[in-house]
Design a protein around this motif. Structure first.
Motif, mmCIF file in Angstrom:
data_model
loop_
_atom_site.group_PDB
_atom_site.id
_atom_site.type_symbol
_atom_site.label_atom_id
_atom_site.label_comp_id
_atom_site.label_asym_id
_atom_site.label_seq_id
_atom_site.Cartn_x
_atom_site.Cartn_y
_atom_site.Cartn_z
ATOM 1 N N GLN A 144 -3.713 18.112 8.653
ATOM 2 C CA GLN A 144 -4.483 19.111 7.630
ATOM 3 C C GLN A 144 -3.730 20.400 7.350
ATOM 4 O O GLN A 144 -4.179 21.306 6.900
ATOM 5 C CB GLN A 144 -5.752 19.538 8.675
ATOM 6 N N LYS A 165 -10.278 14.178 -0.728
ATOM 7 C CA LYS A 165 -9.433 14.341 -2.163
ATOM 8 C C LYS A 165 -9.025 15.741 -2.345
ATOM 9 O O LYS A 165 -8.002 15.917 -2.521
ATOM 10 C CB LYS A 165 -10.877 13.972 -3.037
ATOM 11 N N THR A 192 -8.360 18.169 -0.143
ATOM 12 C CA THR A 192 -7.370 18.858 0.644
ATOM 13 C C THR A 192 -5.768 17.890 0.354
ATOM 14 O O THR A 192 -4.699 18.675 0.557
ATOM 15 C CB THR A 192 -7.582 18.371 2.426
HETATM 16 N N1 LIG Z 1 -6.929 14.599 10.256
HETATM 17 C C1 LIG Z 1 -6.759 14.776 8.996
HETATM 18 N N2 LIG Z 1 -7.717 15.148 8.336
HETATM 19 C C2 LIG Z 1 -7.785 15.340 6.905
HETATM 20 C C3 LIG Z 1 -6.750 14.631 6.285
HETATM 21 N N3 LIG Z 1 -6.927 14.925 4.888
HETATM 22 C C4 LIG Z 1 -8.285 15.650 4.719
HETATM 23 N N4 LIG Z 1 -8.748 15.960 6.072
HETATM 24 C C5 LIG Z 1 -9.691 16.567 6.436
HETATM 25 O O1 LIG Z 1 -10.944 15.874 5.859
HETATM 26 C C6 LIG Z 1 -12.150 16.921 5.593
HETATM 27 C C7 LIG Z 1 -12.664 16.305 4.165
HETATM 28 O O2 LIG Z 1 -11.697 16.762 3.452
HETATM 29 P P1 LIG Z 1 -11.726 17.167 1.716
HETATM 30 O O3 LIG Z 1 -10.560 17.209 1.224
HETATM 31 O O4 LIG Z 1 -12.665 18.310 1.806
HETATM 32 O O5 LIG Z 1 -12.619 15.815 1.408
HETATM 33 P P2 LIG Z 1 -12.923 15.429 -0.140
HETATM 34 O O6 LIG Z 1 -12.684 14.000 -0.321
HETATM 35 O O7 LIG Z 1 -12.514 16.448 -0.929
HETATM 36 O O8 LIG Z 1 -14.636 15.673 0.074
HETATM 37 P P3 LIG Z 1 -15.778 15.774 -0.903
HETATM 38 O O9 LIG Z 1 -15.280 16.553 -1.908
HETATM 39 O O10 LIG Z 1 -16.861 16.510 -0.281
HETATM 40 O O11 LIG Z 1 -16.226 14.459 -1.175
HETATM 41 C C8 LIG Z 1 -11.440 18.023 5.795
HETATM 42 O O12 LIG Z 1 -11.838 18.712 7.179
HETATM 43 C C9 LIG Z 1 -9.891 17.975 5.931
HETATM 44 O O13 LIG Z 1 -9.398 18.917 6.420
HETATM 45 C C10 LIG Z 1 -5.678 14.016 6.832
HETATM 46 O O14 LIG Z 1 -4.869 13.590 6.611
HETATM 47 N N5 LIG Z 1 -5.744 14.036 8.139
#
Ligand SMILES: Nc1nc2c(ncn2[C@@H]2O[C@H](COP(=O)(O)OP(=O)(O)OP(=O)(O)O)[C@@H](O)[C@H]2O)c(=O)[nH]1
Ligand SMILES: Nc1nc2c(ncn2[C@@H]2O[C@H](COP(=O)(O)OP(=O)(O)OP(=O)(O)O)[C@@H](O)[C@H]2O)c(=O)[nH]1
Ligand SMILES: [Mg+2]
Ligand SMILES: [Mg+2]
Lengths: 308, 306
Positions: free
Chosen positions: A289, A115, A117
């Motif tokens: 990323q 989410k 990122t």
């Molecule tokens: N390879 C790859 N990694 C991704 C992508 N999008 C996000 N990530 C990775 O996934 C991980 C989690 O991403 P976050 O954006 O922190 O996820 P979130 O949904 O906000 O996580 P919470 O807030 O803890 O629920 C990080 O290491 C990001 O870099 C993508 O499209 N490809």
């Protein structure tokens, strides 16, 4: 049975398709879909629909049954993946801008799916289109969530609205909206904490945030890695938002951000499961990323990979 | 819990077969089809499911002389032994040793729960009398060091990391050296999320591994990952010697089959499962007792303890 099948496949002409002609072919196609990470339930339903459409049909001359069935599945898949309603975010933002209101997008979904990122990637994309963006840190729970967004906003050069941890995220969003309007921002991107679809208190908190702030767009973030669980996630997020809504026109999932598309090779099936279950279109595909790793869904490509 | 749900479905499929007086090919096929569907719904890798189906059929054919009740027993036994060999890699997990510095490194896909699980693991072992310390060797993710710092502060666990050093292997080595000198007996190294499609990320993992020479490498996998789990897990295993698996996010509805495929791919046992975001939402997993219950067709609950 096998002999019978072989005969039928090679038969051209006016044969009327029977269940026994179609079923074995569809079984193979179903397995193929599952191996590409389509949820079992979704694969079964699609196959059932195609079967009931095909049985009783007359085949035109010189068409093999396999070809006809595959074509039918292909067009079913294409239809599922093609958005019924199209969302043009840039146009909607423009319209909001003319009314002097910031356009708000809330990002929701399970834990760790991407989410925050992908919210940062969307900010980058909006900035490339000349929009003034603000980000609201409404994940007030997970360690480092605020600092994560602060790093992104510093790199991107956009304003961050945060009130630290342990605050009511709905209230933080409300303040952020006010601030975004004062600062004449075009778009407010609201980050929320990850949650499991079965976690009742957290689903209620999410519903409160949405009811209180009426975002223009609710984006469900789901990762391409997810298997059968995609069905339950989309169903429950959508249902809970509708059931817990205090409005005549309840907010539900408007669109999907499909993340981690770069980690799945040809196992692209989650896209199909998510869209099939929610009826919401995939608006962005996250494929890495970096800020620029955001794409549109290529329906044709997905369908061809699913059937390859 | 969800594995139990899968168990129930399989037991149900076997029982419905028991309702048939004659177990002929069609009855067997039907039963195997139901079991396969249950396994696929649980995200078990489709190749493994096919293999299981073939192996069971072969086992039944070999025992073709048997009939009626015996045949049913043969099928039952074949199904369960297939499931068990999938779940039980026959290798023992690394046992922490008192009186020395155990170095445990966590690896896995992006967002699967490594950082959270590191803290849970540290905390669980702290309660068992170890002195854990944590190192943030994730220099990539925004806010990674803050996340680990805040987790450690809440749990009262010392930490090491850097906002300026960009080489995770250098940080890891420095952290391990420092905590060794300070005689911590459990040194935990958290690393960035990575995936097999990006070589540089895997190379980085190898470098960290070389820098800290861990006693155990834990592969962390989200219980909701589907058909891609097997290939990813295999690629991790082929790059570094994974020795244990922790399956996370099993507090949701996920059946965890993708994660079980990962066990098959890494040949490593599940040591814990994560069942929530909080530090104590963590349960020890005993493969052996889980498997024996699986074999006994008995009580499906209670194969874990807190
Ligand atoms: N390879 C790859 N990694 C991704 C992508 N999008 C996000 N990530 C990775 O996934 C991980 C989690 O991403 P976050 O954006 O922190 O996820 P979130 O949904 O906000 O996580 P919470 O807030 O803890 O629920 C990080 O290491 C990001 O870099 C993508 O499209 N490809
Ligand atoms: N519900 C639930 N959430 C979990 C569990 N384990 C971790 N999480 C959540 O999953 C999200 C990602 O966890 P992280 O520990 O940041 O994952 P990570 O593997 O370190 O992520 P990267 O470093 O970006 O690769 C966070 O929101 C965690 O709170 C669990 O067992 N259950
Ligand atoms: Mg986040
Ligand atoms: Mg991490």
């Amino acid at each position: 049975m096998m002999k019978n099948l072989n005969k039928k496949i090679n038969v051209s002409g006016q044969a009327v398709l029977e269940e026994s002609d179609v079923k074995p072919i569809l079984e193979t196609l179903k397995d193929k879909l599952i191996s590409k990470n389509v949820a079992e339930e979704v694969a079964q339903k699609i196959v059932n629909t195609v079967e009931s459409n095909m049985v009783g049909k007359k085949l035109t001359s010189f068409t093999r049954v396999t070809t006809a069935v595959t074509k039918a599945v292909e067009s079913a898949l294409t239809q599922i993946l093609s958005p019924g309603r199209n969302i043009n975010i840039l146009q909607e933002v423009e319209a909001s801008r003319r009314e002097g209101e910031p356009y708000s997008i809330v990002f929701i979904g399970c834990n760790g799916v991407g989410k925050s990122t992908n919210l940062a990637k969307v900010a980058f994309w909006l900035m490339q289109h000349g929009m003034k963006v603000m980000i609201a840190a409404c994940d007030t729970f997970r360690s480092g969530a605020v600092e994560q967004l602060r790093t992104h906003t510093q790199r991107l050069g956009v304003e961050l609205f945060e009130r630290g941890y342990e605050k009511d995220p709905a209230a933080v969003a409300k303040e952020a909206l006010k601030k975004a309007k004062e600062s004449r921002c075009d778009v407010l991107l609201i980050d929320t904490a990850g949650r499991m679809q079965d976690n009742e208190p957290l689903m209620r908190a999410l519903s409160k945030l949405i009811n209180m702030n009426n975002p223009n767009l609710t984006l469900f973030v789901g990762e391409a890695l997810v298997g059968n669980e995609a069905v339950d996630q989309l169903t429950k997020f959508n249902n809970r938002l509708i059931e817990l809504s205090s409005q005549d026109q309840p907010h539900k999932i408007d669109g999907i951000v499909l993340t981690k598309f770069d980690t799945i090779d040809n196992k692209v099936g989650a896209a199909l499961s998510m869209v099939y279950i929610s009826g919401a279109p995939v608006i962005f595909v996250g494929c890495g990323q970096q800020y620029s790793d955001l794409r549109r869904l290529n329906v044709k490509q997905i369908v061809s990979v699913l059937l390859s | 819990m969800v594995l139990a749900e899968l168990g129930n479905k399989i037991t149900g499929a076997l029982r419905s077969m028991a309702n048939n007086t004659f177990v002929d090919e069609a009855v067997l096929d039907n039963c195997l089809k139901d079991i396969a569907t249950a396994l696929l719904q649980a995200d078990i890798n489709i190749k493994l499911v096919k293999q299981l189906r073939d192996n069971v059929k072969r086992a039944v054919q070999i025992e073709d002389m048997a009939s009626g009740l015996n045949k049913r027993k043969v099928i039952e036994k074949a199904v369960f032994s297939e499931l068990c060999s999938m779940l039980d890699p026959d290798t023992e997990p690394y046992e922490l040793k008192k009186g020395r510095s155990n170095v445990v490194m966590f690896v896995g896909l992006q967002g699967n729960g490594k950082t959270t699980t590191c803290t849970k693991y540290a905390y669980a072992n702290k309660r068992k009398g170890y002195r854990p310390a944590m190192i943030c060797a994730d220099t990539f993710r925004a806010g990674a060091f803050d996340q680990l710092k805040q987790n450690c502060t809440k749990a009262g666990i010392p930490f090491y990391g850097s906002y300026t050093e960009t080489d995770p292997a250098a940080i890891a080595a420095a952290g391990v050296q420092r905590f060794r000198e300070e005689r911590y007996d459990l040194i935990i190294v958290d690393t960035s999320g990575r995936h097999k499609q990006e070589d540089a990320l895997f190379e980085e993992m190898r470098e960290i591994e070389e820098a800290v020479k861990p006693d155990c490498i834990v592969f962390v996998i989200d219980g909701s990952v589907g058909q891609a789990a097997y290939d990813q897990a295999l690629a991790f295993k082929q790059t570094v010697p994974v020795g244990a698996v922790i399956v996370t996010k099993l507090d949701g509805h996920a059946k965890g089959g993708g994660a079980l495929s990962a066990v098959a791919a890494t040949d490593s046992p599940i040591i814990y499962i994560g069942t929530g975001e909080h530090i104590d939402e963590f349960e020890q997993f005993h493969t052996k007792s889980f498997v024996s219950r699986l074999l006994g067709l008995g009580d499906w609950t209670g194969f874990m303890d807190k």
